[in-house]
Design an enzyme around this catalytic site. Structure first.
Site, PDB file in Angstrom:
ATOM      1  N   ALA A  70       1.206  -5.576 -13.748  1.00 26.17           N
ATOM      2  CA  ALA A  70       3.436  -6.326 -13.069  1.00 26.17           C
ATOM      3  C   ALA A  70       4.242  -5.907 -13.270  1.00 26.17           C
ATOM      4  O   ALA A  70       5.252  -6.252 -13.880  1.00 26.17           O
ATOM      5  CB  ALA A  70       3.012  -7.803 -13.706  1.00 26.17           C
ATOM      6  N   LEU A  73       8.773  -3.224 -10.156  1.00 33.25           N
ATOM      7  CA  LEU A  73       9.344  -2.401  -9.362  1.00 33.25           C
ATOM      8  C   LEU A  73      10.272  -1.204 -10.875  1.00 33.25           C
ATOM      9  O   LEU A  73      11.577  -1.460  -9.384  1.00 33.25           O
ATOM     10  CB  LEU A  73       9.904  -2.666  -7.703  1.00 33.25           C
ATOM     11  CG  LEU A  73       8.723  -2.803  -7.410  1.00 33.25           C
ATOM     12  CD1 LEU A  73       9.645  -3.948  -5.878  1.00 33.25           C
ATOM     13  CD2 LEU A  73       7.690  -2.099  -6.720  1.00 33.25           C
ATOM     14  N   ASN A 127       7.417  -0.941   1.571  1.00 29.26           N
ATOM     15  CA  ASN A 127       6.190  -1.902   1.019  1.00 29.26           C
ATOM     16  C   ASN A 127       6.888  -3.142   1.599  1.00 29.26           C
ATOM     17  O   ASN A 127       8.334  -3.557   0.950  1.00 29.26           O
ATOM     18  CB  ASN A 127       7.123  -1.634  -0.350  1.00 29.26           C
ATOM     19  CG  ASN A 127       6.277  -2.940  -1.286  1.00 29.26           C
ATOM     20  OD1 ASN A 127       5.452  -3.936  -0.971  1.00 29.26           O
ATOM     21  ND2 ASN A 127       5.932  -3.193  -2.364  1.00 29.26           N
ATOM     22  N   CYS A 130       7.541  -7.452  -0.624  1.00 29.67           N
ATOM     23  CA  CYS A 130       8.157  -7.966  -1.620  1.00 29.67           C
ATOM     24  C   CYS A 130       9.055  -9.429  -1.222  1.00 29.67           C
ATOM     25  O   CYS A 130       8.652  -9.313  -0.251  1.00 29.67           O
ATOM     26  CB  CYS A 130       9.487  -6.391  -1.546  1.00 29.67           C
ATOM     27  SG  CYS A 130       9.151  -5.193  -2.035  1.00 29.67           S
ATOM     28  N   LYS A 165       3.339  -0.592   4.829  1.00 25.01           N
ATOM     29  CA  LYS A 165       2.287  -0.955   3.962  1.00 25.01           C
ATOM     30  C   LYS A 165       2.235  -1.958   3.748  1.00 25.01           C
ATOM     31  O   LYS A 165       2.754  -3.291   3.624  1.00 25.01           O
ATOM     32  CB  LYS A 165       2.575  -0.529   2.433  1.00 25.01           C
ATOM     33  CG  LYS A 165       1.392  -0.594   1.413  1.00 25.01           C
ATOM     34  CD  LYS A 165       1.641   0.531  -0.286  1.00 25.01           C
ATOM     35  CE  LYS A 165       0.847   0.120  -1.235  1.00 25.01           C
ATOM     36  NZ  LYS A 165       0.507   0.925  -2.349  1.00 25.01           N
ATOM     37  N   ASN A 192      -2.346  -3.114  -0.198  1.00 23.25           N
ATOM     38  CA  ASN A 192      -1.767  -3.357  -1.835  1.00 23.25           C
ATOM     39  C   ASN A 192      -2.651  -4.591  -2.630  1.00 23.25           C
ATOM     40  O   ASN A 192      -3.333  -4.335  -2.098  1.00 23.25           O
ATOM     41  CB  ASN A 192      -0.391  -3.747  -0.612  1.00 23.25           C
ATOM     42  CG  ASN A 192       0.747  -3.571  -2.227  1.00 23.25           C
ATOM     43  OD1 ASN A 192       0.449  -3.209  -3.169  1.00 23.25           O
ATOM     44  ND2 ASN A 192       1.877  -3.445  -1.251  1.00 23.25           N
ATOM     45  N   THR A 266      -5.484   4.126  -8.797  1.00 20.86           N
ATOM     46  CA  THR A 266      -5.406   3.922 -10.013  1.00 20.86           C
ATOM     47  C   THR A 266      -7.024   4.798 -10.522  1.00 20.86           C
ATOM     48  O   THR A 266      -6.421   4.687 -11.552  1.00 20.86           O
ATOM     49  CB  THR A 266      -6.079   2.478 -10.041  1.00 20.86           C
ATOM     50  OG1 THR A 266      -5.541   1.796  -9.809  1.00 20.86           O
ATOM     51  CG2 THR A 266      -6.961   2.089 -11.514  1.00 20.86           C
TER      52      THR A 266
END
Length: 303
Positions: A70, A73, A127, A130, A165, A192, A266
């Site tokens: 979290a 951004l 993205n 948001c 995305k 995402n 990741t």
């Protein structure tokens, strides 16, 4: 050596391996570990119009077969990127792509316009997960109307390759993909992160300051793979697949499901050399099965 070149709209990748935004910094952080120019495309961390501090700590938590984040951004804004970061990374001999985020359509548009003027930035990744602050905080990407509106506006302001995305936190991701395709997207990337949470049972408190966060890593791969397969059948534009890709075999699965390229996220935190290992693995797979080109196996899943 098989031909690993792929096209994403007008964007030519030397191989289908890309890095996922937020997991590879600006590329320069990994130059001590690998030749970053070997990667097909580097997607730098999320960039917004204005500086963002991100969410309070703690904002990352390990989970079984994955992680929650979290971060919020955190970045210094697009003007800082253009003036200070871009000059440091424009020498990298591969496609540099900027992930663009915003809380209003006007923010997306202005950010895209600034990046459009940077010669060595070959594409943006929009993205749309948001929250739209003007519409009560609902993310742009969870409705066809919201997704279409932001993509349409950015398309008018940005003339290079536009990747969108997609959020997996929707009822029908193929419907969202068709909406952004109809409004000018050159490609879609997915997925995402999934929305998740974790609890500290001793303290009886959430592990993240925001309570919920984005789940990534191997745990999300079956969901991501299914969504990539669905979207690849629904649209004509190239699909970029991501979500739990940890090695070359995972990458091949996404390509067989219809992805023209893949992103690794990741796994970079576990092994900073994973991208070049996956590239080598893909090449070895193609040679082993006597394929001449990566394009021979895109969407080649037999059902």
């Amino acid at each position: 050596m098989a031909d690993l070149n792929v096209n994403i709209g007008d964007l030519r990748l030397k191989n289908p391996v890309m890095t996922a935004s937020g997991t590879f910094g600006y590329g320069e952080e990994f130059e001590d570990f690998i030749d970053v120019s070997r990667i097909g495309g580097i997607i730098v961390k999320g960039t917004t119009l204005h500086k963002r501090e991100g969410n309070p700590y703690p904002r990352m938590a390990e989970t079984p077969a994955g992680m929650l984040n979290a971060v919020g951004l955190q970045n210094k804004g697009v003007h800082y990127f253009a003036d200070h970061i871009y000059p440091r990374i424009k020498h990298i001999d591969t496609n540099i792509i900027v992930n663009v985020s915003g809380s209003a359509i006007e923010d997306y548009v202005e950010t895209a316009q600034i990046i459009n003027s940077l010669d060595k930035i070959s594409a943006i990744e929009l993205n749309i997960s948001c929250p739209n602050v003007k519409e009560g905080g609902m993310a742009f990407g969870v409705t066809t109307t919201g997704a279409a509106s932001v993509v349409n506006a950015v398309r008018k302001a940005y003339d290079k390759t536009l990747i969108v995305k997609l959020s997996p936190n929707v009822t029908d991701i193929a419907e969202i993909a068709r909406a952004v395709e109809a409004n000018g997207a050159d490609s879609v990337s997915l997925i995402n992160t999934l929305l998740g949470m974790a609890i500290d049972v001793e303290r009886r408190k959430p592990l993240l300051s925001t309570v919920t966060g984005g789940l990534s890593g191997a745990a999300v791969k079956p969901v991501a793979l299914r969504m990539v397969w669905q979207v690849a059948k629904a649209v004509k534009i190239p699909v970029i697949g991501m979500g739990g890709i940890m090695d070359w075999k995972d990458a091949i699965e996404f390509i067989l499901a219809g992805a023209s390229a893949i992103q690794i996220g990741t796994a970079n935190f576990i092994d900073p050399t994973v991208c070049v290992k996956v590239e080598d693995g893909i090449n070895n797979y193609l040679n082993k099965h006597k394929y001449q080109s990566i394009t021979d196996i895109i969407g080649a899943l037999e059902i």
